[in-house]
Design a protein around this motif. Structure first.
Motif, PDB file in Angstrom:
ATOM      1  N   LEU A  42     140.057  -5.364 109.999  1.00 16.68           N
ATOM      2  CA  LEU A  42     140.791  -4.251 110.083  1.00 16.68           C
ATOM      3  C   LEU A  42     140.262  -2.964 109.444  1.00 16.68           C
ATOM      4  O   LEU A  42     140.535  -1.940 110.186  1.00 16.68           O
ATOM      5  CB  LEU A  42     141.954  -4.593 108.929  1.00 16.68           C
ATOM      6  N   LEU A  43     139.094  -2.991 108.480  1.00 17.13           N
ATOM      7  CA  LEU A  43     138.507  -1.885 108.159  1.00 17.13           C
ATOM      8  C   LEU A  43     137.674  -1.298 109.440  1.00 17.13           C
ATOM      9  O   LEU A  43     137.452  -0.220 109.509  1.00 17.13           O
ATOM     10  CB  LEU A  43     137.660  -2.182 107.047  1.00 17.13           C
ATOM     11  N   ILE A  44     136.852  -2.165 109.900  1.00 13.65           N
ATOM     12  CA  ILE A  44     135.962  -1.715 110.911  1.00 13.65           C
ATOM     13  C   ILE A  44     136.722  -1.062 112.278  1.00 13.65           C
ATOM     14  O   ILE A  44     136.475  -0.190 112.683  1.00 13.65           O
ATOM     15  CB  ILE A  44     135.032  -2.833 111.568  1.00 13.65           C
ATOM     16  N   GLU A  61     131.029   1.040 104.988  1.00 14.50           N
ATOM     17  CA  GLU A  61     130.611   1.234 103.589  1.00 14.50           C
ATOM     18  C   GLU A  61     131.392   0.760 102.722  1.00 14.50           C
ATOM     19  O   GLU A  61     130.857  -0.092 101.601  1.00 14.50           O
ATOM     20  CB  GLU A  61     130.605   2.789 103.459  1.00 14.50           C
ATOM     21  N   LEU A  62     132.632   0.476 102.729  1.00 11.07           N
ATOM     22  CA  LEU A  62     133.644  -0.372 101.969  1.00 11.07           C
ATOM     23  C   LEU A  62     133.252  -2.027 102.135  1.00 11.07           C
ATOM     24  O   LEU A  62     133.159  -2.585 100.989  1.00 11.07           O
ATOM     25  CB  LEU A  62     135.036  -0.037 102.204  1.00 11.07           C
ATOM     26  N   ILE A  63     132.988  -2.089 103.073  1.00 12.40           N
ATOM     27  CA  ILE A  63     132.619  -3.766 103.336  1.00 12.40           C
ATOM     28  C   ILE A  63     131.291  -4.087 102.570  1.00 12.40           C
ATOM     29  O   ILE A  63     131.231  -4.988 101.842  1.00 12.40           O
ATOM     30  CB  ILE A  63     132.575  -4.070 104.733  1.00 12.40           C
ATOM     31  N   ARG A  64     130.389  -2.970 102.565  1.00 12.64           N
ATOM     32  CA  ARG A  64     129.150  -3.204 101.780  1.00 12.64           C
ATOM     33  C   ARG A  64     129.419  -3.387 100.311  1.00 12.64           C
ATOM     34  O   ARG A  64     128.994  -4.130  99.414  1.00 12.64           O
ATOM     35  CB  ARG A  64     128.143  -2.273 102.045  1.00 12.64           C
ATOM     36  N   GLY A  65     130.722  -2.781  99.868  1.00 15.19           N
ATOM     37  CA  GLY A  65     130.951  -2.674  98.533  1.00 15.19           C
ATOM     38  C   GLY A  65     131.513  -3.929  98.302  1.00 15.19           C
ATOM     39  O   GLY A  65     131.334  -4.505  97.111  1.00 15.19           O
ATOM     40  N   VAL A  66     132.211  -4.645  99.209  1.00 16.15           N
ATOM     41  CA  VAL A  66     132.907  -5.863  98.940  1.00 16.15           C
ATOM     42  C   VAL A  66     131.905  -7.117  98.858  1.00 16.15           C
ATOM     43  O   VAL A  66     132.056  -7.771  97.750  1.00 16.15           O
ATOM     44  CB  VAL A  66     133.929  -6.396  99.892  1.00 16.15           C
ATOM     45  N   HIS A  67     130.762  -7.109  99.401  1.00 17.86           N
ATOM     46  CA  HIS A  67     129.738  -8.006  99.390  1.00 17.86           C
ATOM     47  C   HIS A  67     128.930  -8.066  98.138  1.00 17.86           C
ATOM     48  O   HIS A  67     128.436  -8.600  97.392  1.00 17.86           O
ATOM     49  CB  HIS A  67     128.903  -7.797 100.598  1.00 17.86           C
ATOM     50  N   HIS A  68     128.929  -6.578  97.768  1.00 17.51           N
ATOM     51  CA  HIS A  68     128.233  -6.384  96.446  1.00 17.51           C
ATOM     52  C   HIS A  68     129.235  -6.789  95.251  1.00 17.51           C
ATOM     53  O   HIS A  68     128.548  -7.478  94.387  1.00 17.51           O
ATOM     54  CB  HIS A  68     127.998  -4.682  96.265  1.00 17.51           C
ATOM     55  N   THR A  97     134.475 -10.112  94.934  1.00 17.09           N
ATOM     56  CA  THR A  97     135.914 -10.285  94.700  1.00 17.09           C
ATOM     57  C   THR A  97     136.743  -9.280  95.740  1.00 17.09           C
ATOM     58  O   THR A  97     136.486  -8.381  95.773  1.00 17.09           O
ATOM     59  CB  THR A  97     136.223 -10.560  93.243  1.00 17.09           C
ATOM     60  N   LEU A  98     137.667  -9.876  95.905  1.00 13.98           N
ATOM     61  CA  LEU A  98     138.713  -9.242  96.552  1.00 13.98           C
ATOM     62  C   LEU A  98     139.509  -8.097  95.593  1.00 13.98           C
ATOM     63  O   LEU A  98     139.756  -6.969  96.124  1.00 13.98           O
ATOM     64  CB  LEU A  98     139.918 -10.174  97.482  1.00 13.98           C
ATOM     65  N   ARG A  99     139.616  -8.688  94.560  1.00 14.99           N
ATOM     66  CA  ARG A  99     140.265  -7.676  93.611  1.00 14.99           C
ATOM     67  C   ARG A  99     139.666  -6.562  93.504  1.00 14.99           C
ATOM     68  O   ARG A  99     140.131  -5.352  93.411  1.00 14.99           O
ATOM     69  CB  ARG A  99     140.478  -8.419  92.248  1.00 14.99           C
ATOM     70  N   ASN A 100     138.321  -6.778  93.147  1.00 15.62           N
ATOM     71  CA  ASN A 100     137.318  -5.370  93.200  1.00 15.62           C
ATOM     72  C   ASN A 100     137.248  -4.746  94.358  1.00 15.62           C
ATOM     73  O   ASN A 100     137.356  -3.199  94.181  1.00 15.62           O
ATOM     74  CB  ASN A 100     135.847  -5.829  92.361  1.00 15.62           C
ATOM     75  N   PHE A 101     137.384  -5.299  95.354  1.00 18.43           N
ATOM     76  CA  PHE A 101     137.751  -4.715  96.923  1.00 18.43           C
ATOM     77  C   PHE A 101     138.542  -3.709  96.888  1.00 18.43           C
ATOM     78  O   PHE A 101     138.723  -2.748  97.253  1.00 18.43           O
ATOM     79  CB  PHE A 101     137.409  -5.594  97.930  1.00 18.43           C
ATOM     80  N   GLN A 153     140.312 -14.407 104.407  1.00 14.19           N
ATOM     81  CA  GLN A 153     141.006 -13.023 103.960  1.00 14.19           C
ATOM     82  C   GLN A 153     140.031 -11.826 104.163  1.00 14.19           C
ATOM     83  O   GLN A 153     140.439 -10.952 104.484  1.00 14.19           O
ATOM     84  CB  GLN A 153     141.598 -12.988 102.644  1.00 14.19           C
ATOM     85  N   ARG A 154     139.000 -12.288 103.623  1.00 16.55           N
ATOM     86  CA  ARG A 154     137.943 -11.281 103.722  1.00 16.55           C
ATOM     87  C   ARG A 154     137.559 -11.070 104.974  1.00 16.55           C
ATOM     88  O   ARG A 154     136.996  -9.630 105.284  1.00 16.55           O
ATOM     89  CB  ARG A 154     136.609 -11.731 102.920  1.00 16.55           C
ATOM     90  N   SER A 155     137.352 -11.964 105.786  1.00 13.25           N
ATOM     91  CA  SER A 155     137.226 -11.737 107.279  1.00 13.25           C
ATOM     92  C   SER A 155     138.145 -10.627 108.020  1.00 13.25           C
ATOM     93  O   SER A 155     138.028  -9.951 108.694  1.00 13.25           O
ATOM     94  CB  SER A 155     137.154 -12.770 107.956  1.00 13.25           C
TER      95      SER A 155
END
Length: 86
Positions: free
Chosen positions: A56-58, A67-74, A77-81, A49-51
């Protein structure tokens, strides 16, 4: 979901892990069978799901998506994403 649209499973946002399946499957287009075991929050499902979300974002928003993807890795969790993207 919309009753006038066919199920195409093109977005791949609903990927899940199904026991004995070699790779994640789209939940919206996978027929249910007797005894089927589906895992929506397993490591394999969440990574798939993350991939998809990353792709899709890229594809759609370029550098902003990165930038949002970096936030996800930080946040990890998908919920926080999802909170970041809304």
């Amino acid at each position: 979901y919309h009753k006038k649209l066919s199920i195409a499973a093109n977005c791949r946002m609903c990927l899940v892990e199904v026991e004995k399946a070699p790779k994640p499957l789209p939940a919206c287009a996978t027929p249910v069978t007797q005894g089927m075991k589906v895992f929506t929050h397993s490591a394999k499902a969440v990574e798939a799901q993350r991939s998809v979300m990353e792709f899709l974002l890229i594809a759609k928003v370029g550098n902003v998506g990165a930038e949002l993807i970096r936030g996800v890795h930080h946040h990890r969790t998908l919920r926080n994403f999802y909170r970041l993207t809304i």
